[in-house]
Design a protein around this motif. Sequence first.
Motif, PDB file in Angstrom:
ATOM      1  N   PRO A   5      40.305  82.942  -3.313  1.00 42.77           N
ATOM      2  CA  PRO A   5      39.118  83.806  -3.423  1.00 42.77           C
ATOM      3  C   PRO A   5      38.705  84.329  -2.050  1.00 42.77           C
ATOM      4  N   PRO A   6      38.237  85.567  -1.969  1.00 38.94           N
ATOM      5  CA  PRO A   6      37.911  86.163  -0.664  1.00 38.94           C
ATOM      6  C   PRO A   6      36.813  85.435   0.104  1.00 38.94           C
ATOM      7  N   SER A   7      35.907  84.756  -0.582  1.00 31.42           N
ATOM      8  CA  SER A   7      34.801  84.082   0.112  1.00 31.42           C
ATOM      9  C   SER A   7      35.157  82.664   0.561  1.00 31.42           C
ATOM     10  N   SER A   8      36.376  82.218   0.308  1.00 33.28           N
ATOM     11  CA  SER A   8      36.771  80.845   0.637  1.00 33.28           C
ATOM     12  C   SER A   8      37.004  80.665   2.127  1.00 33.28           C
ATOM     13  N   LYS A   9      36.445  79.567   2.635  1.00 30.13           N
ATOM     14  CA  LYS A   9      36.660  79.208   4.039  1.00 30.13           C
ATOM     15  C   LYS A   9      37.471  77.925   4.164  1.00 30.13           C
ATOM     16  N   SER A  10      37.499  77.128   3.078  1.00 39.11           N
ATOM     17  CA  SER A  10      38.226  75.863   3.109  1.00 39.11           C
ATOM     18  C   SER A  10      38.661  75.509   1.691  1.00 39.11           C
ATOM     19  N   TYR A  11      39.438  74.440   1.598  1.00 37.52           N
ATOM     20  CA  TYR A  11      39.851  73.939   0.290  1.00 37.52           C
ATOM     21  C   TYR A  11      39.941  72.423   0.346  1.00 37.52           C
ATOM     22  N   ILE A  12      39.835  71.803  -0.822  1.00 39.20           N
ATOM     23  CA  ILE A  12      40.072  70.371  -0.938  1.00 39.20           C
ATOM     24  C   ILE A  12      41.156  70.179  -1.989  1.00 39.20           C
ATOM     25  N   VAL A  13      41.803  69.036  -1.952  1.00 36.65           N
ATOM     26  CA  VAL A  13      42.833  68.710  -2.931  1.00 36.65           C
ATOM     27  C   VAL A  13      42.199  67.798  -3.974  1.00 36.65           C
ATOM     28  N   ASN A  14      42.237  68.248  -5.232  1.00 41.20           N
ATOM     29  CA  ASN A  14      41.670  67.485  -6.332  1.00 41.20           C
ATOM     30  C   ASN A  14      42.740  67.335  -7.407  1.00 41.20           C
ATOM     31  N   GLY A  72      33.014  76.005   5.469  1.00 41.80           N
ATOM     32  CA  GLY A  72      34.153  75.723   6.329  1.00 41.80           C
ATOM     33  C   GLY A  72      34.391  74.227   6.466  1.00 41.80           C
ATOM     34  N   THR A  73      35.180  73.869   7.427  1.00 42.88           N
ATOM     35  CA  THR A  73      35.419  72.456   7.714  1.00 42.88           C
ATOM     36  C   THR A  73      34.341  71.959   8.683  1.00 42.88           C
ATOM     37  N   ILE A  74      34.329  70.664   8.901  1.00 44.12           N
ATOM     38  CA  ILE A  74      33.338  70.077   9.807  1.00 44.12           C
ATOM     39  C   ILE A  74      33.499  70.655  11.214  1.00 44.12           C
ATOM     40  N   SER A  75      34.727  70.823  11.659  1.00 43.58           N
ATOM     41  CA  SER A  75      34.940  71.353  13.012  1.00 43.58           C
ATOM     42  C   SER A  75      34.570  72.830  13.126  1.00 43.58           C
ATOM     43  N   GLU A  76      34.621  73.558  12.011  1.00 44.35           N
ATOM     44  CA  GLU A  76      34.262  74.973  12.039  1.00 44.35           C
ATOM     45  C   GLU A  76      32.750  75.199  11.953  1.00 44.35           C
ATOM     46  N   GLU A  77      32.056  74.336  11.228  1.00 48.88           N
ATOM     47  CA  GLU A  77      30.609  74.489  11.029  1.00 48.88           C
ATOM     48  C   GLU A  77      29.906  73.140  11.201  1.00 48.88           C
ATOM     49  N   ALA A 105      36.339  66.116   3.033  1.00 45.65           N
ATOM     50  CA  ALA A 105      37.724  66.309   2.595  1.00 45.65           C
ATOM     51  C   ALA A 105      38.241  67.732   2.827  1.00 45.65           C
ATOM     52  N   ALA A 106      37.423  68.610   3.370  1.00 48.67           N
ATOM     53  CA  ALA A 106      37.794  70.021   3.500  1.00 48.67           C
ATOM     54  C   ALA A 106      38.939  70.235   4.495  1.00 48.67           C
ATOM     55  N   ASN A 107      39.826  71.135   4.111  1.00 49.55           N
ATOM     56  CA  ASN A 107      40.936  71.571   4.964  1.00 49.55           C
ATOM     57  C   ASN A 107      40.795  73.061   5.206  1.00 49.55           C
ATOM     58  N   PRO A 108      41.189  73.533   6.379  1.00 47.27           N
ATOM     59  CA  PRO A 108      41.088  74.979   6.634  1.00 47.27           C
ATOM     60  C   PRO A 108      42.046  75.778   5.751  1.00 47.27           C
ATOM     61  N   ILE A 109      41.628  76.968   5.379  1.00 41.19           N
ATOM     62  CA  ILE A 109      42.447  77.848   4.544  1.00 41.19           C
ATOM     63  C   ILE A 109      43.796  78.129   5.198  1.00 41.19           C
ATOM     64  N   SER A 110      43.822  78.176   6.509  1.00 43.64           N
ATOM     65  CA  SER A 110      45.076  78.489   7.210  1.00 43.64           C
ATOM     66  C   SER A 110      46.166  77.451   6.965  1.00 43.64           C
ATOM     67  N   SER A 111      45.800  76.244   6.565  1.00 44.01           N
ATOM     68  CA  SER A 111      46.802  75.193   6.353  1.00 44.01           C
ATOM     69  C   SER A 111      47.292  75.107   4.914  1.00 44.01           C
ATOM     70  N   ILE A 112      46.814  75.970   4.035  1.00 44.49           N
ATOM     71  CA  ILE A 112      47.208  75.869   2.621  1.00 44.49           C
ATOM     72  C   ILE A 112      48.660  76.289   2.393  1.00 44.49           C
ATOM     73  N   GLU A 113      49.184  77.148   3.224  1.00 41.11           N
ATOM     74  CA  GLU A 113      50.577  77.600   3.063  1.00 41.11           C
ATOM     75  C   GLU A 113      51.553  76.435   3.202  1.00 41.11           C
ATOM     76  N   ASN A 114      51.249  75.490   4.078  1.00 40.49           N
ATOM     77  CA  ASN A 114      52.138  74.354   4.339  1.00 40.49           C
ATOM     78  C   ASN A 114      51.825  73.142   3.471  1.00 40.49           C
ATOM     79  N   SER A 115      50.833  73.252   2.595  1.00 42.36           N
ATOM     80  CA  SER A 115      50.407  72.089   1.809  1.00 42.36           C
ATOM     81  C   SER A 115      51.284  71.827   0.597  1.00 42.36           C
ATOM     82  N   GLY A 116      51.970  72.823   0.102  1.00 49.29           N
ATOM     83  CA  GLY A 116      52.800  72.651  -1.079  1.00 49.29           C
ATOM     84  C   GLY A 116      52.018  72.656  -2.380  1.00 49.29           C
TER      85      GLY A 116
END
Length: 92
Positions: free
Chosen positions: A38-47, A57-62, A20-31
């Motif tokens: 956090p500085p160590s974050s590479k991805s986020y999920i919506v819960n 990271g995401t599957i494509s990143e790692e 379910a991971a999304n890249p940090i770069s896409s959080i601005e457009n997520s609403g």
Amino acid sequence: MLVYLPLFLYQFVHLVSWIAANPISSIENSGLSYDSIPPSSKSYIVNHGDAVFSSHGTISEEPTIFLLWLVLFIASALTFYYLIKKVHDKNT
């Protein structure tokens, strides 16, 4: 045998967070609302409408690390299955 169940559940939850991971770069457009990233974050999920940050990271990143978690999950599932089968066969 009961040791495998918490391990299996931990691996399942961790694997789902990878899927379910999304890249940090896409959080601005997520609403989504969040205080800070956090500085160590590479991805986020919506819960439940909130962003939950993760250090992986995401599957494509790692892909290699994801594959290792997937292999570990499958190995644990097969071990748990064979233990259950062995106990069942022993009791019948």
